[in-house]
Design an enzyme around this catalytic site. Structure first.
Site, PDB file in Angstrom:
ATOM      1  CB  CYS B 176       8.063 -25.678 -13.237  1.00  0.00           C
ATOM      2  SG  CYS B 176       9.166 -26.343 -11.971  1.00  0.00           S
ATOM      3  CG  HIS B 315       1.997 -24.346 -12.730  1.00  0.00           C
ATOM      4  ND1 HIS B 315       2.733 -25.198 -13.517  1.00  0.00           N
ATOM      5  CD2 HIS B 315       2.840 -23.936 -11.744  1.00  0.00           C
ATOM      6  CE1 HIS B 315       3.964 -25.299 -13.034  1.00  0.00           C
ATOM      7  NE2 HIS B 315       4.056 -24.551 -11.955  1.00  0.00           N
ATOM      8  CD  GLU B 326      -2.641 -22.051 -12.095  1.00  0.00           C
ATOM      9  OE1 GLU B 326      -2.115 -22.800 -11.235  1.00  0.00           O
ATOM     10  OE2 GLU B 326      -2.838 -22.395 -13.264  1.00  0.00           O
ATOM     11  CE  LYS B 347       2.497 -29.175 -12.174  1.00  0.00           C
ATOM     12  NZ  LYS B 347       1.679 -28.394 -13.125  1.00  0.00           N
TER      13      LYS B 347
END
Lengths: 89, 422
Positions: B176, B315, B326, B347
């Site tokens: 990813c 991310h 994160e 996302k």
């Protein structure tokens, strides 16, 4: 030339390979139709699925045109039908 | 010490669930409308999760030429579309009707234009469709197109065939993080003078019954069936990601070359950092130590202080573990400066594009610099109290940022962080 087989090849080239019907003729080379050697093997698999005739690598060596392929398939078909009954049992 | 050449972005391409083309994709991300939808193919397959983020429908044969659908896996098609857009954006190809690459690159530049793509899986649909064919119909009926369609380097190779690019041509896989890793490596090839132009990015088209079932079995996918809140990065109730697909491409060159040909410069690729967790096959360490290293290396490479970064495109997958780790990592790297950083995860709109994510998000990072807008994190209603970040939700935020960080972390514990500046 076996017209039934020519029709089968033409249908597959139109439906699976998206080639306009007017471009397909016995004298049309696969190269001119945009098919490379992998595509021709792919085509033979589709032909086998429809009519049960499978052209092997060595039988494709001299095949350049649609007509060549039809004739090779026809020759194999005749050969198969002349085999003794029961051989496919 | 020799001064390294500065590397600039002169072209962008994006094929994403938020929209086709950079303009539509960016508008979609700014609008904050989640692209997740019930996927009929997944419903038919009976997978435990049926939400996915698809790119809008298109006709491969009409857009990319006759025989495309049969000869090229979906992942290669998406990469071809995004790369054509980016090359045209950079003024290096001129699209023609039905041929997005037109006549391809000018002959005199072909030897100096390279490709660097990332993909986590490669031709997933080809695997999914051909293996049952092999089992049911036997070895003698296996498709001769299986290998060239499935190989994960086919997308980069096919773009070279279509464009004529004969420079270095490689595919990297950091799962990813692959799209970001590709940009990192491409940047370094330009720095070392091995090419004059690098077309870099990532692509994935892995929304198949097998992949979705397997990700669901891992507990990686959300079980939330509401498309609007299914992907909700950093939310208190997040419980997994939504599978997405797409491609993102950037055209990179040395600044002096771009200026010499009067190309428009969108941004500088100022920093790139990579690291490994050396911890677990799929889970990050709780403290995000590997992510810390990648971000610190990117900042050191960029020679900027954390305080100079105005926006982080995180991310932020919407999984419990990633987002928590994160957030901790960002706090370690930035210290108190993180309080002044607008963090978002696109996302929430696009879902997780796996090997394409890092590249599509790099495109969004550049767009944030160009437009002075930080995109919202769609789907997120209540930021997890344990996540001490300024997460942008609800609406885009006007913020004329000078520098943006984009993070990407892959299974295998492989991490990438990029810094772009105006």
């Amino acid at each position: 030339m076996n017209q039934d087989l020519l029709t089968t090849f033409t249908e597959i080239l139109v439906e699976d390979f998206d080639i306009p019907a007017e471009e397909i003729a016995p004298e049309a080379t696969f190269e001119a139709l945009g098919l490379d050697s992998l595509d021709v093997v792919d085509l033979t698999l589709a032909v086998e699925e429809r009519v049960g005739i499978k052209l092997e690598d060595e039988e494709l060596e001299d095949v350049r045109t649609v007509g060549d392929a039809v004739n090779a398939a026809d020759a194999k078909n005749v050969e198969r039908q002349s085999e003794p009954a029961g051989s496919e049992a | 010490m020799r001064t390294l050449p500065r590397i600039v972005v002169t072209g962008l391409g994006a094929v994403t669930p938020a929209g086709r083309g950079v303009t539509d994709a960016w508008e979609g991300v700014l609008a904050g409308k989640a692209a997740a939808a019930l996927d009929p193919a997944l419903s038919d397959a009976g997978t435990p999760v049926t939400l996915a983020c698809r790119v809008p429908e298109y006709d491969p044969d009409a857009e990319l030429g006759r025989g495309t659908k049969r000869r090229l896996d979906r992942y290669t098609q998406l990469a071809l579309l995004a790369a054509a857009e980016a090359l045209a954006d950079a003024g290096l190809v001129t699209p023609a009707d039905g041929e997005p690459y037109g006549q391809g690159l000018d002959e005199d530049v072909r030897d100096r234009v390279g490709l660097l793509l990332g993909s986590g899986i490669g031709g997933a649909e080809t695997w999914d469709s051909e293996y049952p064919n092999y089992l049911e119909r036997g070895p003698a009926r296996t498709s001769p197109l299986f290998i060239p369609k499935m190989l994960s380097n086919t997308a980069a190779g096919t773009i070279a065939i279509r464009s004529g690019a004969r420079g270095p041509n490689m595919t990297v896989n950091t799962a990813c993080a692959a799209g970001a890793s590709a940009i990192h490596v491409a940047r370094d090839l330009l720095r070392s003078g091995q090419a004059d132009v690098m077309v870099a990015g990532g692509v994935e088209a892995g929304i198949t019954g097998l992949s979705v079932s397997a990700f669901a079995q891992m507990g990686a996918l959300t079980r939330n069936a509401d498309p609007v809140t299914a992907s909700r990065p950093f939310d208190a109730e997040r419980d997994g990601f939504v599978m997405g697909e797409g491609a993102g491409i950037v055209v990179l060159e040395r600044e002096e070359d771009a200026r010499a040909r009067s190309a428009e410069i969108f941004a500088y690729v100022t920093g790139a950092g990579a690291s490994a967790d050396a911890h677990h096959a799929t889970a990050p360490p709780e403290d995000g130590a590997g992510a810390v290293l990648a971000m610190q290396r990117a900042l050191a490479d960029a020679e900027v202080d954390p305080a100079a970064i105005g926006h982080v495109n995180a991310h932020g997958t919407s999984t419990p573990l990633n987002d928590a780790a994160e957030a901790r990592a960002l706090r370690v790297v930035y210290g108190d400066a993180i309080d002044g950083v607008a963090v978002s995860s696109t996302k929430g709109v696009t879902g997780h594009l796996l090997g394409a994510a890092g590249a599509v998000e790099a495109v969004f990072a550049v767009q944030a610099l160009r437009t002075g807008l930080v995109p919202p994190t769609a789907g997120t209603r209540t930021v997890d109290p344990a996540i001490d970040l300024d997460v942008v939700t609800d609406a885009p935020r006007e913020a004329p940022v000078e520098a943006v960080m984009s993070n990407s972390f892959g299974f295998g514990g492989q991490n990438a962080s990029l810094v772009f500046t105006r």
